[in-house]
Scaffold this motif. Structure first.
Motif, PDB file in Angstrom:
ATOM      1  N   UNK A   1       0.853  -1.192   0.000  1.00  0.00           N
ATOM      2  CA  UNK A   1       0.000   0.000   0.000  1.00  0.00           C
ATOM      3  C   UNK A   1       0.886   1.238   0.000  1.00  0.00           C
ATOM      4  N   UNK A   2       1.024   1.864  -1.176  1.00  0.00           N
ATOM      5  CA  UNK A   2       1.893   3.020  -1.331  1.00  0.00           C
ATOM      6  C   UNK A   2       1.079   4.275  -1.627  1.00  0.00           C
ATOM      7  N   UNK A   3       1.401   5.338  -0.964  1.00  0.00           N
ATOM      8  CA  UNK A   3       0.777   6.634  -1.236  1.00  0.00           C
ATOM      9  C   UNK A   3       1.689   7.726  -0.728  1.00  0.00           C
ATOM     10  N   UNK A   4       1.519   8.907  -1.284  1.00  0.00           N
ATOM     11  CA  UNK A   4       2.275  10.079  -0.873  1.00  0.00           C
ATOM     12  C   UNK A   4       1.308  11.192  -0.503  1.00  0.00           C
ATOM     13  N   UNK A   5       1.753  12.070   0.362  1.00  0.00           N
ATOM     14  CA  UNK A   5       0.928  13.201   0.776  1.00  0.00           C
ATOM     15  C   UNK A   5       1.425  14.465   0.071  1.00  0.00           C
ATOM     16  N   UNK A   6       0.627  14.941  -0.871  1.00  0.00           N
ATOM     17  CA  UNK A   6       0.910  16.214  -1.532  1.00  0.00           C
ATOM     18  C   UNK A   6       0.312  17.307  -0.649  1.00  0.00           C
ATOM     19  N   UNK A   7       1.148  17.900   0.187  1.00  0.00           N
ATOM     20  CA  UNK A   7       0.639  18.824   1.198  1.00  0.00           C
ATOM     21  C   UNK A   7      -0.030  20.050   0.590  1.00  0.00           C
ATOM     22  N   UNK A   8       0.468  20.525  -0.554  1.00  0.00           N
ATOM     23  CA  UNK A   8      -0.144  21.686  -1.197  1.00  0.00           C
ATOM     24  C   UNK A   8      -1.538  21.339  -1.715  1.00  0.00           C
ATOM     25  N   UNK A   9      -1.653  20.207  -2.402  1.00  0.00           N
ATOM     26  CA  UNK A   9      -2.952  19.783  -2.927  1.00  0.00           C
ATOM     27  C   UNK A   9      -3.932  19.494  -1.796  1.00  0.00           C
ATOM     28  N   UNK A  10      -3.448  18.839  -0.742  1.00  0.00           N
ATOM     29  CA  UNK A  10      -4.302  18.523   0.396  1.00  0.00           C
ATOM     30  C   UNK A  10      -4.794  19.794   1.069  1.00  0.00           C
ATOM     31  N   UNK A  11      -3.909  20.766   1.214  1.00  0.00           N
ATOM     32  CA  UNK A  11      -4.284  22.040   1.843  1.00  0.00           C
ATOM     33  C   UNK A  11      -5.371  22.743   1.035  1.00  0.00           C
ATOM     34  N   UNK A  12      -5.240  22.699  -0.288  1.00  0.00           N
ATOM     35  CA  UNK A  12      -6.243  23.328  -1.153  1.00  0.00           C
ATOM     36  C   UNK A  12      -7.596  22.635  -1.001  1.00  0.00           C
ATOM     37  N   UNK A  13      -7.577  21.300  -0.908  1.00  0.00           N
ATOM     38  CA  UNK A  13      -8.824  20.556  -0.727  1.00  0.00           C
ATOM     39  C   UNK A  13      -9.485  20.909   0.601  1.00  0.00           C
ATOM     40  N   UNK A  14      -8.679  20.998   1.653  1.00  0.00           N
ATOM     41  CA  UNK A  14      -9.206  21.320   2.982  1.00  0.00           C
ATOM     42  C   UNK A  14      -9.817  22.718   2.995  1.00  0.00           C
ATOM     43  N   UNK A  15      -9.114  23.685   2.410  1.00  0.00           N
ATOM     44  CA  UNK A  15      -9.601  25.068   2.381  1.00  0.00           C
ATOM     45  C   UNK A  15     -10.899  25.170   1.580  1.00  0.00           C
ATOM     46  N   UNK A  16     -10.945  24.488   0.432  1.00  0.00           N
ATOM     47  CA  UNK A  16     -12.134  24.540  -0.428  1.00  0.00           C
ATOM     48  C   UNK A  16     -13.359  23.999   0.294  1.00  0.00           C
ATOM     49  N   UNK A  17     -13.219  22.848   0.932  1.00  0.00           N
ATOM     50  CA  UNK A  17     -14.353  22.253   1.639  1.00  0.00           C
ATOM     51  C   UNK A  17     -14.694  23.043   2.893  1.00  0.00           C
ATOM     52  N   UNK A  18     -13.670  23.551   3.580  1.00  0.00           N
ATOM     53  CA  UNK A  18     -13.910  24.328   4.801  1.00  0.00           C
ATOM     54  C   UNK A  18     -14.735  25.576   4.501  1.00  0.00           C
ATOM     55  N   UNK A  19     -14.463  26.229   3.371  1.00  0.00           N
ATOM     56  CA  UNK A  19     -15.220  27.429   3.006  1.00  0.00           C
ATOM     57  C   UNK A  19     -16.699  27.107   2.815  1.00  0.00           C
ATOM     58  N   UNK A  20     -16.973  25.943   2.254  1.00  0.00           N
ATOM     59  CA  UNK A  20     -18.350  25.581   1.937  1.00  0.00           C
ATOM     60  C   UNK A  20     -19.066  24.922   3.109  1.00  0.00           C
ATOM     61  N   UNK A  21     -18.309  24.228   3.964  1.00  0.00           N
ATOM     62  CA  UNK A  21     -18.950  23.352   4.950  1.00  0.00           C
ATOM     63  C   UNK A  21     -18.839  23.801   6.401  1.00  0.00           C
ATOM     64  N   UNK A  22     -17.934  24.710   6.704  1.00  0.00           N
ATOM     65  CA  UNK A  22     -17.659  25.035   8.114  1.00  0.00           C
ATOM     66  C   UNK A  22     -18.897  25.507   8.869  1.00  0.00           C
ATOM     67  N   UNK A  23     -19.667  26.415   8.269  1.00  0.00           N
ATOM     68  CA  UNK A  23     -20.824  26.970   8.986  1.00  0.00           C
ATOM     69  C   UNK A  23     -21.873  25.900   9.267  1.00  0.00           C
ATOM     70  N   UNK A  24     -22.202  25.105   8.246  1.00  0.00           N
ATOM     71  CA  UNK A  24     -23.251  24.087   8.405  1.00  0.00           C
ATOM     72  C   UNK A  24     -22.797  22.997   9.371  1.00  0.00           C
ATOM     73  N   UNK A  25     -21.556  22.559   9.250  1.00  0.00           N
ATOM     74  CA  UNK A  25     -21.054  21.530  10.165  1.00  0.00           C
ATOM     75  C   UNK A  25     -20.966  22.069  11.587  1.00  0.00           C
ATOM     76  N   UNK A  26     -20.614  23.349  11.718  1.00  0.00           N
ATOM     77  CA  UNK A  26     -20.586  23.968  13.042  1.00  0.00           C
ATOM     78  C   UNK A  26     -21.968  24.014  13.662  1.00  0.00           C
ATOM     79  N   UNK A  27     -22.974  24.330  12.853  1.00  0.00           N
ATOM     80  CA  UNK A  27     -24.358  24.338  13.337  1.00  0.00           C
ATOM     81  C   UNK A  27     -24.797  22.928  13.741  1.00  0.00           C
ATOM     82  N   UNK A  28     -24.396  21.952  12.948  1.00  0.00           N
ATOM     83  CA  UNK A  28     -24.745  20.563  13.258  1.00  0.00           C
ATOM     84  C   UNK A  28     -24.092  20.119  14.571  1.00  0.00           C
TER      85      UNK A  28
END
Length: 238
Positions: A1-28
């Protein structure tokens, strides 16, 4: 099982979802905390036979005596509330996954996720993990090895870190979700432990802002776990 962590790509994914989901998940999360508080309150009243004079609970000595007289019952109550809390909060993974390609995240999608076959699988894992960690911690604590029990509990939680996401995203069975989570963790244990620990402490940073800020920061813990799982498994399926 081989994988690498692309920290830049991962950070972009986290920021993108956080912008859309933070408020609703916080309310939940806020709604979940309210539900857990009500359940715990009535659980305590039931545990102590619904005392007529509730003002006695403001007396620390009175509370300590009650807790000392009912240790097993209190452990069971805390365990049940913990299971319920993990179960309700696991719906965040379903919420994030089911709303990946839509502009707005629906609060109801979290409840649809937990009250489904996937949610039932997650509940089974939560019960098993909670039973194991509680039992081990209790017996080790009675033997004077409380820190060892805490360490084992943290290790189990760490190894099963991706199980909820594996079920909600790929609908894996209980055994396969646990096996996959352990395999993913074991490939990069040091990096993942540090990464997860940082995300965990950042998600708790809201306590600084009079406690209520945790509603805004705690979603980060779930968003990071979801994005990290997606980032890794995308490489495994390529």
């Amino acid at each position: 099982m081989n994988y690498e962590i692309d920290q830049l790509k991962l950070s972009e994914q986290i920021i993108t979802i956080a912008k859309k989901a933070s408020f609703v998940t916080g309310l939940y999360i806020l709604l979940t905390f309210i539900i857990l508080f009500v359940l715990y309150f009535f659980g305590m009243l039931f545990l102590f036979d619904f005392p007529k004079d509730l003002t006695k609970f403001t007396n620390p000595t009175f509370v300590e005596e009650l807790l000392a007289a009912n240790p097993i019952q209190l452990i069971i109550l805390n365990g049940c509330i913990s299971i319920m809390g993990h179960f309700l909060l696991s719906g965040i993974y379903g919420m994030l996954h089911n709303n990946t390609n839509v502009p707005y995240i629906s609060l109801g999608s979290a409840y649809k996720a937990i009250f489904s076959i996937k949610g039932l699988k997650v509940l089974n894992i939560i019960i098993v993990v909670q039973a194991i960690t509680t039992t081990v911690s209790y017996f080790l604590d009675t033997l004077g090895f409380g820190l060892v029990g805490l360490g084992i509990s943290i290790l189990i939680q760490f190894l099963t870190y991706f199980t909820y996401a594996a079920i909600y995203v790929h609908n894996l069975s209980l055994g396969k979700s646990v096996s996959l989570s352990i395999a993913l963790i074991n490939y990069k244990p040091g990096f993942l432990f540090l990464f997860i620990a940082i995300a965990y402490f950042l998600s708790l940073s809201g306590i600084i802002f009079f406690g209520i800020g945790i509603i805004l920061t705690l979603p980060l813990n779930y968003i990071v776990a979801y994005c990290l799982y997606q980032h890794i498994t995308e490489q495994l399926t390529d």
